[in-house]
Design an enzyme around this catalytic site. Structure first.
Site, short mmCIF file in Angstrom:
data_model
loop_
_atom_site.label_atom_id
_atom_site.label_comp_id
_atom_site.label_asym_id
_atom_site.label_seq_id
_atom_site.Cartn_x
_atom_site.Cartn_y
_atom_site.Cartn_z
CD GLU A 71 14.37 -41.13 -3.50
OE1 GLU A 71 14.50 -42.24 -2.93
OE2 GLU A 71 14.55 -40.04 -2.91
CG HIS A 140 22.41 -33.42 -2.50
ND1 HIS A 140 23.13 -34.27 -1.71
CD2 HIS A 140 21.13 -33.49 -2.06
CE1 HIS A 140 22.32 -34.82 -0.81
NE2 HIS A 140 21.09 -34.37 -1.01
#
Lengths: 339, 333
Positions: A71, A140
């Protein structure tokens, strides 16, 4: 989770929120050679939420690029590509993973234009699937809008409808500065009218989703739909709620909120991010510092996420963020001056 | 070629180019001495990171580049900036916080850039430029510009996660990037022996299936030759390389450094290996210029630096009302 009320239209075309985003990206890829999509598993897999879908088949793997699970590096490559002439759209698989890339988003992308005295632009778009309600627990399910909204140099948008999802993404793509778009995962399947072709929804402008004279609710993303459902019930009791869909967290549409509060005298802020130091705090302070302060008939209320990570257990998960009955009850107390 | 035993740079570049390289090395040295002096006099605030002693690495790495080629630089980036063609007057103006500076006084030493010359900027974050250079490589490949991206970073950055992610992505996509690690032995006070598991940082190239070279970073020709090979490979579409220039900063890490982590003897040994003297001697030996011409190059560089400081002193201070200018594009006007 109803779409905002809309006049029936003979040639109304409905798309889901995720289809609308895909359509926007397809138009952008068709129109501009410089546009590239980057992200984890956005190619043949179609993205974790099937937002990129079949775009790789239409535009090829050179323009719909699967990145490694990197990322920080992936976001940084998008920043460098934007700085040198491409128009990348970088998808984070979950907005939570943007925590791994804060360096590139906050220290680099957001500040590059300023640090270089206006001599450079970073026209990158970061797409972030966000929010709770999917049983995915603490890593999440988060809502980081306020984090990014705190950074000068970034623009932060949060569409609540398919039409705005497409329009705000195209506006983000046309914008010369970095834009972070939060997409609520529970909205991906929601259908609504989406105009054909290229259009933009202005960044920094809210939308009134329901007119009312008694209480103003400022909400964003999924909370707009919960507020609409609550307003429907309250209408049966004679309480008329005005609902402002924030759409942009940075810049925030202060004029619209101030104007509405001057009319209703009561304000409820509803957002999914953690309540403390969140979007509601900013809006409350904005009202306290504005001419709307003199029009207030009741204290300003905030409904936000609990002071806890998002839990796994479904009942706990629901309790962690505002639900329709919470909004209904808070708005009722405001309308009846019970606060 | 085989019967020409002269150093690479002498064989490869004409006299004008070599003279300009010497000029840039002097400019870096005198610019940084001038910046240090201005700091001591209170004309510059904040801090700065000087690269005195590392001039060959910066200039030799950039000698084969055009303005279309990009570089990303580091917090110790004055040398890269000058190597890529920046004017010292506008650099001093930036250090003095003036509108005439490259960043209109908003960036200072740690963010100095000159995008018109392909310098995407110094960076205050260790390793910050690594993925950005890979992005510049991606643009070059996608738009078929033929450009390369040179990514400067220090030994400290080789232990950042960004190093791993950036090198891996450049390698899998075969992007035209040359990673140049300027190993000056210390990340602030921590030596590479204490911070890094491998002896030579270039060994890490194996993990990314790219060529890795460790070079004497104070030997102009050795650096120029190694970088030239890597650039040719990048332009041919064969992917990135990792080069480690072994060098040394004579000064401390920044203005707060009390030099407790290295010995005077070590510093003196490196000062004796001055890359500018070495290159100058090489040019004279191979009759590119003579002693008096070399002295003229140095004198002119010194004059350019002095004029640059005067330019900066007479610059314009930004208006306080322009504080938020340049945050967004619409606020540029």
């Amino acid at each position: 989770m109803n779409a905002p009320t809309r006049q029936p239209d003979a040639d109304i075309r409905e798309l889901s929120y995720s289809e609308a985003i895909r359509e926007a990206m397809g138009l952008a890829l068709e129109r501009d050679e410089r546009v590239v999509l980057m992200g984890e598993d956005i190619g043949v897999y179609g993205g974790a939420f099937q937002v990129t879908g079949d775009l790789v088949e239409r535009f090829g793997a050179d323009r719909v690029m699967d990145t490694p699970i990197s990322e920080l590096g992936g976001a940084g490559v998008a920043v460098g590509a934007a700085l040198t002439g491409l128009r990348p759209i970088y998808e984070f698989q979950f907005s939570d993973f943007a925590a791994l890339a804060m360096e590139q988003i906050v220290n680099q992308a957001a500040k590059m234009r300023y640090m270089l005295g206006g001599e450079a632009s970073v026209p990158v778009v970061f797409r972030m699937p966000a929010g709770s309600g999917t049983g995915a627990a603490a890593q999440h399910s988060q809502s980081f809008e306020a984090w990014f909204g705190h950074v000068p140099g970034l623009k932060v948008v949060q569409p609540s409808t398919p039409e705005d999802a497409k329009g705000l993404l195209l506006a983000a793509l046309e914008d010369p500065d970095p834009v972070v778009m939060f997409e609520h995962k529970l909205l991906y399947k929601m259908k609504g009218h989406v105009p054909e072709g290229w259009y933009t929804t202005p960044i920094g402008k809210s939308a009134i989703r329901r007119h009312g004279k008694d209480v103003t609710i400022v909400a964003s993303a999924i909370m707009v739909h919960r507020a609409l459902a609550a307003a429907e019930k309250l209408a049966g009791e004679g309480i008329e709620v005005e609902i402002i869909d924030l759409r942009s967290v940075r810049p925030i549409d202060g004029d619209a909120i101030i104007g509405s509060v001057k009319k209703t005298g009561r304000l409820l802020c509803v957002y999914e991010g953690v309540r403390t130091l969140g979007i509601g705090a900013e809006i409350s302070a904005m009202i306290a510092e504005s001419e709307a302060f003199d029009f207030l008939d009741a204290p300003v209320l905030r409904l936000g996420g609990a002071e806890a990570p998002i839990p796994y257990n479904p009942d706990l998960e629901k309790a962690a963020v505002p639900q329709i009955p919470d909004i209904e009850s808070a708005a009722r107390r405001l309308a009846r001056r019970e606060v | 070629m085989s019967d020409d035993n002269r150093p690479f740079a002498i064989r490869k570049y004409d006299a004008a180019r070599l003279r300009d390289a010497l000029r840039k090395m002097y400019l870096i040295r005198f610019f940084e001495e001038g910046a240090e002096d201005s700091y001591m006099r209170g004309l510059i605030h904040g801090t700065m990171h000087l690269s005195i002693g590392q001039e060959a690495s910066a200039v030799a790495s950039c000698i084969g580049l055009t303005d279309e080629d990009k570089i990303t630089s580091t917090h110790r980036g004055h040398g890269h900036c000058i190597s890529k063609g920046a004017e010292v007057g506008r650099m001093f103006a930036e250090f003095f916080g003036k509108e005439e500076g490259y960043c209109h006084g908003r960036g200072g030493s740690m963010h100095i850039a000159d995008v018109t010359k392909g310098n995407l900027g110094a960076n205050g974050i260790v390793g910050g430029g690594l993925p950005i250079a890979v992005g510049a490589g991606l643009t070059a490949k996608r738009l078929n510009t033929g450009a390369v991206a040179i990514c400067f970073f220090g030994d400290g950055a080789n232990n950042e996660g960004a190093f791993h992610e950036a090198l891996n992505m450049a390698a899998i996509w075969k992007l035209p990037v040359v990673f140049i690690c300027e190993n000056n032995k210390y990340g602030m006070s921590t030596s590479t022996e204490r911070s890094t598991a491998v002896k030579n940082i270039a060994e890490r190239a194996v993990a990314y299936a790219m060529p890795g070279h460790t070079v004497d970073g104070n030997d102009f020709s050795a650096v120029a030759e190694t970088v030239e090979t890597a650039i040719a490979r990048a332009r041919a579409g064969e992917g990135p390389s990792l080069i480690e220039n072994l060098t040394y900063r004579w000064r401390g890490h920044s203005k707060s450094d009390r030099n407790r982590y290295r010995t005077k003897q070590e510093i003196d040994e490196w000062i004796a290996r001055d890359p500018i003297q070495r290159f100058r001697k090489e040019l004279i030996e191979h009759a590119i210029l003579d002693e008096s011409e070399a002295e003229k190059v140095a004198t002119e560089a010194r004059q350019e630096v002095e004029a640059g400081i005067e330019f900066a002193k007479s610059g314009t201070a930004p208006r306080v009302s322009d504080l938020a200018r340049y945050v967004y594009a619409e606020e540029n006007a």
